[in-house]
Design an enzyme around this catalytic site. Structure first.
Site, PDB file in Angstrom:
ATOM      1  N   SER A  85      28.493  54.893  62.673  1.00  0.00           N
ATOM      2  CA  SER A  85      29.460  53.975  62.075  1.00  0.00           C
ATOM      3  C   SER A  85      30.826  54.598  61.810  1.00  0.00           C
ATOM      4  O   SER A  85      31.713  53.924  61.285  1.00  0.00           O
ATOM      5  CB  SER A  85      28.891  53.416  60.763  1.00  0.00           C
ATOM      6  OG  SER A  85      28.409  54.475  59.954  1.00  0.00           O
ATOM      7  N   THR A 187      30.984  52.796  56.903  1.00  0.00           N
ATOM      8  CA  THR A 187      32.287  53.419  56.681  1.00  0.00           C
ATOM      9  C   THR A 187      32.228  54.495  55.610  1.00  0.00           C
ATOM     10  O   THR A 187      31.582  54.292  54.587  1.00  0.00           O
ATOM     11  CB  THR A 187      33.245  52.317  56.168  1.00  0.00           C
ATOM     12  OG1 THR A 187      33.382  51.340  57.183  1.00  0.00           O
ATOM     13  CG2 THR A 187      34.592  52.862  55.784  1.00  0.00           C
ATOM     14  N   THR A 205      36.298  54.603  59.903  1.00  0.00           N
ATOM     15  CA  THR A 205      35.148  53.848  60.412  1.00  0.00           C
ATOM     16  C   THR A 205      35.292  53.559  61.902  1.00  0.00           C
ATOM     17  O   THR A 205      36.404  53.567  62.439  1.00  0.00           O
ATOM     18  CB  THR A 205      35.037  52.503  59.668  1.00  0.00           C
ATOM     19  OG1 THR A 205      33.806  51.870  59.975  1.00  0.00           O
ATOM     20  CG2 THR A 205      36.160  51.544  60.039  1.00  0.00           C
ATOM     21  N   ARG A 215      39.057  43.642  67.530  1.00  0.00           N
ATOM     22  CA  ARG A 215      38.850  43.356  66.099  1.00  0.00           C
ATOM     23  C   ARG A 215      39.216  44.586  65.254  1.00  0.00           C
ATOM     24  O   ARG A 215      38.823  45.708  65.553  1.00  0.00           O
ATOM     25  CB  ARG A 215      37.395  42.961  65.854  1.00  0.00           C
ATOM     26  CG  ARG A 215      37.077  42.604  64.387  1.00  0.00           C
ATOM     27  CD  ARG A 215      36.491  43.768  63.611  1.00  0.00           C
ATOM     28  NE  ARG A 215      36.028  43.405  62.281  1.00  0.00           N
ATOM     29  CZ  ARG A 215      35.639  44.289  61.358  1.00  0.00           C
ATOM     30  NH1 ARG A 215      35.618  45.565  61.646  1.00  0.00           N
ATOM     31  NH2 ARG A 215      35.258  43.891  60.176  1.00  0.00           N
ATOM     32  N   VAL A 216      39.958  44.335  64.191  1.00  0.00           N
ATOM     33  CA  VAL A 216      40.287  45.381  63.232  1.00  0.00           C
ATOM     34  C   VAL A 216      39.725  44.937  61.883  1.00  0.00           C
ATOM     35  O   VAL A 216      39.842  43.770  61.517  1.00  0.00           O
ATOM     36  CB  VAL A 216      41.822  45.583  63.156  1.00  0.00           C
ATOM     37  CG1 VAL A 216      42.197  46.468  61.986  1.00  0.00           C
ATOM     38  CG2 VAL A 216      42.337  46.181  64.469  1.00  0.00           C
ATOM     39  N   GLY A 217      39.113  45.862  61.159  1.00  0.00           N
ATOM     40  CA  GLY A 217      38.519  45.498  59.869  1.00  0.00           C
ATOM     41  C   GLY A 217      39.409  45.873  58.695  1.00  0.00           C
ATOM     42  O   GLY A 217      40.612  46.070  58.840  1.00  0.00           O
ATOM     43  N   ASP A 218      38.789  45.993  57.551  1.00  0.00           N
ATOM     44  CA  ASP A 218      39.523  46.303  56.316  1.00  0.00           C
ATOM     45  C   ASP A 218      39.921  47.777  56.213  1.00  0.00           C
ATOM     46  O   ASP A 218      40.885  48.119  55.528  1.00  0.00           O
ATOM     47  CB  ASP A 218      38.643  45.984  55.095  1.00  0.00           C
ATOM     48  CG  ASP A 218      37.381  46.853  55.095  1.00  0.00           C
ATOM     49  OD1 ASP A 218      36.638  46.799  56.094  1.00  0.00           O
ATOM     50  OD2 ASP A 218      37.163  47.602  54.124  1.00  0.00           O
ATOM     51  N   THR A 238      33.527  49.302  51.469  1.00  0.00           N
ATOM     52  CA  THR A 238      32.691  49.381  52.662  1.00  0.00           C
ATOM     53  C   THR A 238      31.950  48.058  52.814  1.00  0.00           C
ATOM     54  O   THR A 238      31.776  47.330  51.853  1.00  0.00           O
ATOM     55  CB  THR A 238      31.694  50.564  52.558  1.00  0.00           C
ATOM     56  OG1 THR A 238      30.865  50.588  53.724  1.00  0.00           O
ATOM     57  CG2 THR A 238      30.803  50.470  51.345  1.00  0.00           C
ATOM     58  N   GLY A 239      31.541  47.770  54.025  1.00  0.00           N
ATOM     59  CA  GLY A 239      30.813  46.522  54.266  1.00  0.00           C
ATOM     60  C   GLY A 239      31.585  45.583  55.183  1.00  0.00           C
ATOM     61  O   GLY A 239      32.383  46.037  56.009  1.00  0.00           O
ATOM     62  N   GLY A 241      34.180  43.817  56.512  1.00  0.00           N
ATOM     63  CA  GLY A 241      35.610  43.957  56.267  1.00  0.00           C
ATOM     64  C   GLY A 241      36.353  42.656  56.066  1.00  0.00           C
ATOM     65  O   GLY A 241      37.322  42.596  55.303  1.00  0.00           O
TER      66      GLY A 241
HETATM   67  N1  ASP Z   1      34.227  47.877  56.531  1.00  0.00           N
HETATM   68  C1  ASP Z   1      33.985  48.190  57.911  1.00  0.00           C
HETATM   69  C2  ASP Z   1      34.577  47.133  58.779  1.00  0.00           C
HETATM   70  O1  ASP Z   1      34.535  45.965  58.439  1.00  0.00           O
HETATM   71  C3  ASP Z   1      32.558  48.319  58.285  1.00  0.00           C
HETATM   72  C4  ASP Z   1      31.638  49.074  57.368  1.00  0.00           C
HETATM   73  O2  ASP Z   1      31.955  49.414  56.232  1.00  0.00           O
HETATM   74  O3  ASP Z   1      30.536  49.326  57.808  1.00  0.00           O
HETATM   75  O4  ASP Z   1      35.042  47.465  59.836  1.00  0.00           O
END
Ligand code: ASP
Length: 326
Positions: A85, A187, A205, A215-218, A238-239, A241
């Site tokens: 990850s 992450t 991450t 795709r771009v996350g948080d 984390t999680g 995003g």
């Molecule tokens: N927060 C990350 C994302 O959405 C993923 C993760 O924390 O596992 O890209």
């Protein structure tokens, strides 16, 4: 209005009436001025936070800053090919490309970030270069890669044999269904406080496995995946995003600390904001935060989110409380 919300409202009113900035309120609602801790501390998400903390603390003990600690600590995890990850070995997008997101923020409010970066093992180090060597905060995709190469970073294949095989299996069904608490090491977000009491943070991450290409996350978004305000505190996320991006969660946690919530209440309120407004039940989000006094807090939607905290030579893995209890 929930009792916590009433509490935060009351705390804010009390702080405002007393003209206190940078205060936290104990449960008896007496405002307490936060005293800056100068005991070095490292705090980071998930099991892989343990080795990251060890390195961050060593860096700070050797005279490095909180920023150095936060950068070098997460690099351990970026370089680990067994982690699926973060960094090398990260699960690819649905087209088989490993694309990385990372950001870093220092005690002076400076920030650097890269997103949708490919073929560079240490996105956090590139994010730091963006912060220190460019007039910008964020570089994306091909531009970020070109910048990294110009800064001397090497281009390498980040798709390991294991990640490629897992992706080939996934392609057979192509069923996109992010899993809660993937292998307990999503992450890595890290917050460090150094011997001068300064706070800095990092977040890195490979994002959600089998996400759409592009795709771009948080994690690279300042305020969503990470926020640091050296007068009050710092938070990482984390999680899933998308949920932190829609609520600017890490900024929210720090802002609540600034307004008088204690660090645990701030994390809980930021999760509550998601619960109140978004479809949250099948997704995990975890917040982890530290204030300038070295108090720490964490909260998640679902059980299973844990974090590593290291201070005075003791490095501990701690289970966060969660909104849903199972
Ligand atoms: N927060 C990350 C994302 O959405 C993923 C993760 O924390 O596992 O890209």
């Amino acid at each position: 209005m929930s009792s916590r919300r009433k509490f935060i409202k009351n705390s804010l009113a009390a702080s405002a009436a007393l003209g206190l900035a940078g205060t936290a309120c104990a449960d008896d609602k007496k405002p307490t001025v936060l005293e800056r801790s100068t005991t070095p501390k490292a705090l980071s998400t998930w099991n892989h936070g343990l080795p990251a903390n060890e390195v961050a603390m060593r860096v700070m003990q050797d005279g490095g800053s909180a920023l150095d600690g936060a950068e070098k600590g997460v690099m351990v995890v970026e370089a680990d090919p067994t982690g699926t990850s973060v960094g090398i070995g990260g699960a690819p997008d649905r087209d088989g490309n490993v694309t990385l997101d990372a950001c870093i923020m220092d005690n002076e409010g400076n920030a650097g970030s890269v997103c949708f970066l490919q073929s560079i093992k240490h996105p956090i180090a590139v994010a730091r270069k963006v912060m220190e060597e460019t007039p910008h905060v964020m570089l994306a995709g091909e531009g970020a890669k070109r910048f990294a190469l110009a800064q001397g970073f090497a281009e390498e294949n980040l798709l390991t044999e294991n990640s490629r095989k897992a992706w080939e299996e996934w392609v057979k069904t192509s069923n996109y269904e992010p899993v809660i608490n993937v292998e307990n090491h999503d992450t890595i977000g890290m917050i460090c406080q150094d011997a001068n009491g300064n706070l800095s943070g990092s977040c890195t991450t490979s994002g959600l496995a089998y996400k759409m290409h592009g795709r771009v996350g948080d994690s690279p978004i300042i305020g969503a995946g990470l926020f640091v305000d050296n007068d009050y505190g710092a938070a990482v996320a984390t999680g899933m995003g998308e949920l932190m991006m829609k609520t600017l969660g890490s900024f929210l946690v720090v802002e609540l600390i600034r307004q008088g919530a204690n660090v645990q209440e701030a994390c809980e309120e930021a999760i509550q904001r998601i619960v109140d407004k978004l479809d949250y039940k099948s997704f995990q989000v975890g917040y982890l935060a530290m204030d300038i006094a070295g108090n720490t807090g964490a909260y998640a939607i679902h059980p299973g989110f844990n974090y590593a905290e290291m201070v005075n030579g003791k490095n501990e893995l701690i289970d966060a409380k969660s909104y849903i209890n199972e």
